[in-house]
Design a protein around this motif. Structure first.
Motif, PDB file in Angstrom:
ATOM      1  N   ASP A 120       0.833  -1.204   0.000  1.00 35.76           N
ATOM      2  CA  ASP A 120       0.000   0.000   0.000  1.00 35.76           C
ATOM      3  C   ASP A 120       0.869   1.255   0.000  1.00 35.76           C
ATOM      4  OD1 ASP A 120      -2.249  -1.542  -0.007  1.00 35.76           O
ATOM      5  OD2 ASP A 120      -2.697  -1.294   2.132  1.00 35.76           O
ATOM      6  N   VAL A 123       2.451   1.598  -3.516  1.00 31.87           N
ATOM      7  CA  VAL A 123       1.439   2.019  -4.499  1.00 31.87           C
ATOM      8  C   VAL A 123       1.135   3.502  -4.325  1.00 31.87           C
ATOM      9  CG1 VAL A 123      -0.991   1.804  -5.151  1.00 31.87           C
ATOM     10  CG2 VAL A 123       0.393  -0.245  -4.816  1.00 31.87           C
ATOM     11  N   SER A 124       0.987   3.947  -3.082  1.00 33.23           N
ATOM     12  CA  SER A 124       0.709   5.355  -2.811  1.00 33.23           C
ATOM     13  C   SER A 124       1.836   6.245  -3.338  1.00 33.23           C
ATOM     14  CB  SER A 124       0.531   5.560  -1.299  1.00 33.23           C
ATOM     15  OG  SER A 124       0.345   6.928  -1.000  1.00 33.23           O
ATOM     16  N   PHE A 126       4.017   5.520  -5.787  1.00 30.61           N
ATOM     17  CA  PHE A 126       4.032   5.486  -7.249  1.00 30.61           C
ATOM     18  C   PHE A 126       2.889   6.302  -7.845  1.00 30.61           C
ATOM     19  CE2 PHE A 126       7.387   2.525  -7.116  1.00 30.61           C
ATOM     20  CZ  PHE A 126       7.852   2.303  -8.408  1.00 30.61           C
ATOM     21  N   GLU A 127       1.703   6.197  -7.223  1.00 31.23           N
ATOM     22  CA  GLU A 127       0.562   6.933  -7.761  1.00 31.23           C
ATOM     23  C   GLU A 127       0.747   8.437  -7.643  1.00 31.23           C
ATOM     24  OE1 GLU A 127      -3.198   3.876  -7.593  1.00 31.23           O
ATOM     25  OE2 GLU A 127      -2.946   5.255  -5.896  1.00 31.23           O
ATOM     26  N   GLU A 129       3.402   9.930  -8.325  1.00 32.52           N
ATOM     27  CA  GLU A 129       4.252  10.318  -9.452  1.00 32.52           C
ATOM     28  C   GLU A 129       3.676   9.909 -10.809  1.00 32.52           C
ATOM     29  OE1 GLU A 129       6.757  12.184  -9.122  1.00 32.52           O
ATOM     30  OE2 GLU A 129       7.252  12.040  -6.999  1.00 32.52           O
ATOM     31  N   GLY A 131       0.272   8.594 -11.380  1.00 35.68           N
ATOM     32  CA  GLY A 131      -1.176   8.496 -11.511  1.00 35.68           C
ATOM     33  C   GLY A 131      -1.659   7.130 -11.046  1.00 35.68           C
ATOM     34  N   VAL A 132      -2.900   6.798 -11.360  1.00 34.88           N
ATOM     35  CA  VAL A 132      -3.512   5.559 -10.884  1.00 34.88           C
ATOM     36  C   VAL A 132      -2.771   4.342 -11.450  1.00 34.88           C
ATOM     37  CG1 VAL A 132      -5.615   4.168 -10.861  1.00 34.88           C
ATOM     38  CG2 VAL A 132      -5.760   6.662 -10.674  1.00 34.88           C
ATOM     39  N   ILE A 133      -2.450   3.389 -10.575  1.00 37.56           N
ATOM     40  CA  ILE A 133      -1.739   2.167 -10.954  1.00 37.56           C
ATOM     41  C   ILE A 133      -2.734   1.141 -11.493  1.00 37.56           C
ATOM     42  CG2 ILE A 133      -0.368   0.242 -10.057  1.00 37.56           C
ATOM     43  CD1 ILE A 133       1.178   2.827 -10.255  1.00 37.56           C
ATOM     44  N   SER A 134      -2.398   0.532 -12.632  1.00 38.77           N
ATOM     45  CA  SER A 134      -3.260  -0.489 -13.226  1.00 38.77           C
ATOM     46  C   SER A 134      -3.073  -1.815 -12.478  1.00 38.77           C
ATOM     47  CB  SER A 134      -2.910  -0.678 -14.700  1.00 38.77           C
ATOM     48  OG  SER A 134      -1.640  -1.293 -14.830  1.00 38.77           O
ATOM     49  N   GLN A 137       0.272  -3.302 -13.309  1.00 31.01           N
ATOM     50  CA  GLN A 137       1.362  -2.587 -12.623  1.00 31.01           C
ATOM     51  C   GLN A 137       1.388  -2.950 -11.144  1.00 31.01           C
ATOM     52  OE1 GLN A 137       0.115   1.382 -13.845  1.00 31.01           O
ATOM     53  NE2 GLN A 137       1.929   1.604 -15.140  1.00 31.01           N
ATOM     54  N   LEU A 138       0.207  -3.144 -10.555  1.00 32.81           N
ATOM     55  CA  LEU A 138       0.133  -3.561  -9.151  1.00 32.81           C
ATOM     56  C   LEU A 138       0.819  -4.907  -8.962  1.00 32.81           C
ATOM     57  CD1 LEU A 138      -0.969  -3.150  -6.273  1.00 32.81           C
ATOM     58  CD2 LEU A 138      -3.072  -4.269  -7.014  1.00 32.81           C
TER      59      LEU A 138
END
Length: 219
Positions: A120, A123-124, A126-127, A129, A131-134, A137-138
């Motif tokens: 988590d 992911v936070s 990366f998002e 920088e 945007g929303v992670i697919s 990508q997750l």
């Protein structure tokens, strides 16, 4: 130690409990046969399974999809230097079996909670920088942490390097991590020491004299 931990340690014989709970672990006996080949060798190609079982490749791929949808098999696609490698992971069956039997250890629960927290967090970051992670990508981020075993802080550092170089992609970030790993740099401190040594060597490199020939057309 529970079934999942035994499997991860590489010394699990298929338990009788798996047969007793067969209907809730596998979509069908045909699909189980395909799963069994991946249990024996996760690197086996679907085409080889088709050849060994007398099935068509289409039937094997349909079984793989059914196992995925049922939660019996995890399929991860990894982009390695432009080539996609497929990883087949049968361990979800043993996790589900432990849940059914109530044998999930306190350590496993603690590790799952810690792993979720790390993922988590990543992911936070990366998002913020990218945007929303697919979903794909997750899975790649999860693989970096829990399959390739990169430190959370090191992955974040690779993200920062990508931002600084204006090459913000997971492919580029994974290339940075591979290069560091090949150089034996497995934590943030090692990378920062290497970068510091490089900057120091540049600062102490003597400048060469700039020579202008006297007989040139300069006057």
């Amino acid at each position: 130690m529970n079934y999942y931990e035994e499997y991860r340690n590489g010394h699990l014989i298929l338990p009788k409990a798996l047969m007793a709970h067969f209907s809730v672990l596998f979509p069908s006996s045909d699909d189980f046969l395909v799963w069994l080949y991946f249990y024996d060798n996760r690197d086996i190609a679907p085409s080889e399974i088709a050849k060994k079982t007398g099935k068509t490749l289409k039937e094997v791929n349909q079984a793989i999809t059914a196992l995925q949808n049922f939660g019996s098999l995890k399929v991860t696609l990894l982009d390695l230097s432009g080539e996609v490698e497929t990883i087949f992971d049968v361990s979800p069956v043993f996790q589900h079996l432990d849940e059914l039997l109530g044998t999930t250890s306190d350590l496993a629960v603690e590790n799952q909670s810690e792993n979720k927290g790390q993922l988590d967090d990543l992911v936070s970051t990366f998002e913020a920088e990218m945007g929303v992670i697919s979903p794909m990508q997750l899975d790649e981020l999860r693989a970096l942490l829990f399959e390739d075993h990169y430190e959370l802080a090191l992955v974040k550092l690779a993200l920062r390097e990508a931002v600084l170089n204006r090459k913000l992609s997971l492919k580029y970030i994974k290339a940075i991590l591979r290069n560091w790993k090949n150089e034996g740099l497995t934590n943030v401190q090692a990378v920062e020491n290497k970068q510091s040594d490089f900057q120091s060597s540049k600062a102490h490199t003597p400048q060469q004299d700039f020579y202008i020939p006297m007989d040139g057309p300069w006057s």
